[in-house]
Design a protein around this motif. Structure first.
Motif, PDB file in Angstrom:
ATOM      1  N   SER A 153       0.872  -1.166  -0.291  1.00 26.19           N
ATOM      2  CA  SER A 153       0.328  -0.219  -0.202  1.00 26.19           C
ATOM      3  C   SER A 153       1.049   1.486   0.174  1.00 26.19           C
ATOM      4  O   SER A 153       0.677   1.988  -1.062  1.00 26.19           O
ATOM      5  N   LEU A 212       2.202   1.660  -3.665  1.00 25.65           N
ATOM      6  CA  LEU A 212       1.338   2.169  -4.512  1.00 25.65           C
ATOM      7  C   LEU A 212       1.345   3.672  -4.285  1.00 25.65           C
ATOM      8  O   LEU A 212       0.795   4.153  -5.204  1.00 25.65           O
ATOM      9  N   ASP A 213       1.181   3.991  -3.091  1.00 26.97           N
ATOM     10  CA  ASP A 213       0.969   5.401  -2.161  1.00 26.97           C
ATOM     11  C   ASP A 213       1.814   6.467  -2.887  1.00 26.97           C
ATOM     12  O   ASP A 213       1.358   7.302  -3.766  1.00 26.97           O
ATOM     13  N   PHE A 227       3.126   6.648  -5.715  1.00 28.99           N
ATOM     14  CA  PHE A 227       3.120   7.212  -7.396  1.00 28.99           C
ATOM     15  C   PHE A 227       1.435   7.999  -7.114  1.00 28.99           C
ATOM     16  O   PHE A 227       2.009   8.689  -8.169  1.00 28.99           O
ATOM     17  N   ASP A 228       1.729   8.405  -6.223  1.00 27.74           N
ATOM     18  CA  ASP A 228      -0.238   9.372  -6.249  1.00 27.74           C
ATOM     19  C   ASP A 228       0.738  10.546  -6.120  1.00 27.74           C
ATOM     20  O   ASP A 228       1.695  11.054  -4.629  1.00 27.74           O
ATOM     21  N   GLY A 229       1.191  11.295  -7.331  1.00 34.44           N
ATOM     22  CA  GLY A 229       1.829  12.530  -7.194  1.00 34.44           C
ATOM     23  C   GLY A 229       2.485  12.383  -8.503  1.00 34.44           C
ATOM     24  O   GLY A 229       2.068  12.888 -10.157  1.00 34.44           O
ATOM     25  N   PRO A 230       4.059  12.152  -8.777  1.00 37.81           N
ATOM     26  CA  PRO A 230       4.518  12.080  -9.632  1.00 37.81           C
ATOM     27  C   PRO A 230       4.109  10.680 -10.497  1.00 37.81           C
ATOM     28  O   PRO A 230       4.422  11.439 -11.830  1.00 37.81           O
ATOM     29  N   GLY A 231       3.685   9.417 -10.380  1.00 36.42           N
ATOM     30  CA  GLY A 231       3.432   9.562 -11.542  1.00 36.42           C
ATOM     31  C   GLY A 231       4.396   8.082 -11.869  1.00 36.42           C
ATOM     32  O   GLY A 231       4.203   6.706 -11.209  1.00 36.42           O
ATOM     33  N   ARG A 232       6.078   9.122 -12.666  1.00 37.08           N
ATOM     34  CA  ARG A 232       7.163   7.975 -12.612  1.00 37.08           C
ATOM     35  C   ARG A 232       8.196   7.996 -11.393  1.00 37.08           C
ATOM     36  O   ARG A 232       8.674   8.820 -11.580  1.00 37.08           O
ATOM     37  N   GLU A 234       5.658   2.399 -12.795  1.00 35.01           N
ATOM     38  CA  GLU A 234       4.572   3.478 -13.062  1.00 35.01           C
ATOM     39  C   GLU A 234       3.705   2.479 -12.981  1.00 35.01           C
ATOM     40  O   GLU A 234       3.990   0.829 -12.696  1.00 35.01           O
ATOM     41  N   LEU A 235       2.343   3.068 -12.580  1.00 34.21           N
ATOM     42  CA  LEU A 235       1.246   1.998 -11.488  1.00 34.21           C
ATOM     43  C   LEU A 235       1.155   1.480 -13.509  1.00 34.21           C
ATOM     44  O   LEU A 235       0.822   2.225 -14.604  1.00 34.21           O
ATOM     45  N   GLY A 272     -12.605   8.534 -10.161  1.00 33.32           N
ATOM     46  CA  GLY A 272     -11.631   8.168  -9.018  1.00 33.32           C
ATOM     47  C   GLY A 272     -10.586   9.660  -8.673  1.00 33.32           C
ATOM     48  O   GLY A 272     -10.045   9.764  -7.449  1.00 33.32           O
ATOM     49  N   GLY A 273     -11.472  10.429  -9.219  1.00 31.91           N
ATOM     50  CA  GLY A 273     -10.338  12.026  -8.562  1.00 31.91           C
ATOM     51  C   GLY A 273     -10.771  12.374  -6.934  1.00 31.91           C
ATOM     52  O   GLY A 273     -12.103  12.357  -7.469  1.00 31.91           O
ATOM     53  N   ARG A 274     -10.349  12.636  -6.420  1.00 27.08           N
ATOM     54  CA  ARG A 274     -10.717  14.389  -6.200  1.00 27.08           C
ATOM     55  C   ARG A 274     -10.950  15.524  -5.607  1.00 27.08           C
ATOM     56  O   ARG A 274     -10.160  15.708  -6.770  1.00 27.08           O
TER      57      ARG A 274
END
Lengths: 285, 285
Positions: B18, B21-22, B24-29, B67-68, B133-135
């Motif tokens: 978790s 995976l978290d 990757f929230d922001g930068p992407g790569r 990446e995800l 899926g966005g906030r």
């Protein structure tokens, strides 16, 4: 104790989590008993894992039922929107929808299926049962043919078994038919689909990538009666594919998501050469 | 050895996945080094986990960057489309878009934010930077106000700190302002937002749920100049909310995804009572 510790290697735990999440592919809601049956995991360890997944919001629980949770929605959405291909494609896909009025798809190849990365359409979109993140047999779709046309021999479905699964009575159903169709795709750089995935609908697709390869494909789909399945739609679809490829951030680099499955690039370069100029038949705009 | 075994309990492994995976929230790569820095995991175990996640298609690797991956896209899409609320809502959302011509959102409350479950719009959709899926901070949006209006006191953001984050100069910025606004939402059963989330745009939202509660909200958003932010849009939005609630499979049961955070139902029943009849002010159609 050795087996207990082995069962708890990070890899083994990851595989169990993956197994549990895979179990939701289909039914949607599952009880603990159903999950135990589907995964073969011991009840107590399955229960502990499920409760932790609920806390992490990967699953949610409603009474005795478990369902996939909001954190997966967020991560899936991030995965799509962080994708450079998707980011490059989005304005072009909207424009293609505006110009044609048809439903626009962006898809990649994953094994024998296409996976849709984007779907843009008005009211018509609801009539076509595709969705972002959804799969469809590649040989039944225009995007799939556009991708298979440039795929390796071993990526083609059912080469030996000469019978392919059909979605409608018009679907390609033999390997021989598929080969003939893919030769046409390569000859024209465009793929057609006429009521092969959904009765009453047709699609036109173009591959996205360097000459002679396809990392993704774009299509327009609409009612077969409204679609002129000829080169009037082929031109804007081709132009869209080219625009997307040139618009990829940092230049058109290989963006295929399933790298480990992809064939080596010609010349063995880690980065394909950028397109020097548009293909001659794309000069019209 | 005890610590090693402890670090490999399934729960500990899950938490590490978790955490990864978290990141990757922001930068992407991210490179391995960046992931190690962001998660604090030992390099070798991070590397093993990443490679396994790549095999499972939860991540993908391109050169040195992670990446995800596509499996998350698939699971996220399944989570949305298996959701009973989403399934019940989809035809109503399309109809609301058709009737109003504006961008339609379906959202739920998650902590101080709304999470969008659906977005339907034509060309206009691209102008509004929301995504499935966005906030978005709930107090800056119409759907958020519609949800906060029926939320528990402890779900309201920044009640003590009387300063709320703003998205535009028109955003609600104090707890007092928010309370006044939410009282209006409760009085009228409808929420307005006027350039509070995005300059030049406005929204009208209605809560979805039994009288006096909201498990989700639906809104229409469009250019503030085109939107008549009065009861001409309120009526179709309210009717949509009611239609969705009555259309939920197996009757209007509680479908809030974050059950562990939700307040107990009135009367302590596991299933809220279905709406016996539409509210009087919803009789127009």
């Amino acid at each position: 104790m050795a087996t207990l510790v082995d069962a708890n290697t990070p890899t083994a735990v990851l595989d169990r989590v993956s197994l549990v999440l895979d179990a939701f592919d289909g039914p949607g809601r599952l009880t603990l008993a159903q999950i135990v049956r589907r995964t073969g995991l011991p009840r107590s360890s399955a229960h502990r894992m499920l409760e932790r997944l609920v806390q992490l919001r990967w699953l949610r629980r409603q009474g005795r039922d478990y369902e996939l949770g909001m954190r997966l929605v967020e991560l899936g959405s991030l995965a799509v929107h962080q994708d450079r291909l998707h980011r490059a494609a989005l304005p072009f896909l909207h424009e293609l929808h505006r110009v044609t009025g048809q439903v626009v798809h962006l898809a990649i190849l994953d094994g024998p299926d296409v996976v849709y990365l984007e779907k843009i359409g008005g009211r018509l979109a609801a009539a076509i049962p595709t969705r972002v993140g959804g799969r469809y047999p590649a040989h039944c779709t225009a995007v799939g043919k556009a991708l298979l046309g440039y795929a390796d021999e071993d990526q083609l479905p059912a080469v030996e078994a000469d019978v392919l699964g059909r979605k409608t009575k018009f679907s390609i159903s033999t390997g021989a038919q598929l080969r003939t169709e893919l030769a046409k795709v390569r000859a024209h750089g465009i793929a057609f689909e006429r009521e092969e995935s959904l009765s009453g609908f047709g699609c036109v697709a173009a591959p996205i990538g360097n000459l002679g390869e396809a990392v993704a494909a774009v299509s327009v789909c609409g009612p077969i009666s409204q679609m002129k399945l000829d080169h009037r739609l082929a031109a804007p679809v081709r132009m869209t594919a080219l625009g997307i490829w040139r618009n990829i951030e940092g230049g058109p680099v290989r963006v295929q998501p399933t790298l480990q499955q992809s064939r080596p690039l010609a010349g063995g370069s880690a980065r394909p050469r950028p397109i020097a100029a548009p293909m001659p038949d794309l000069q019209y705009a």
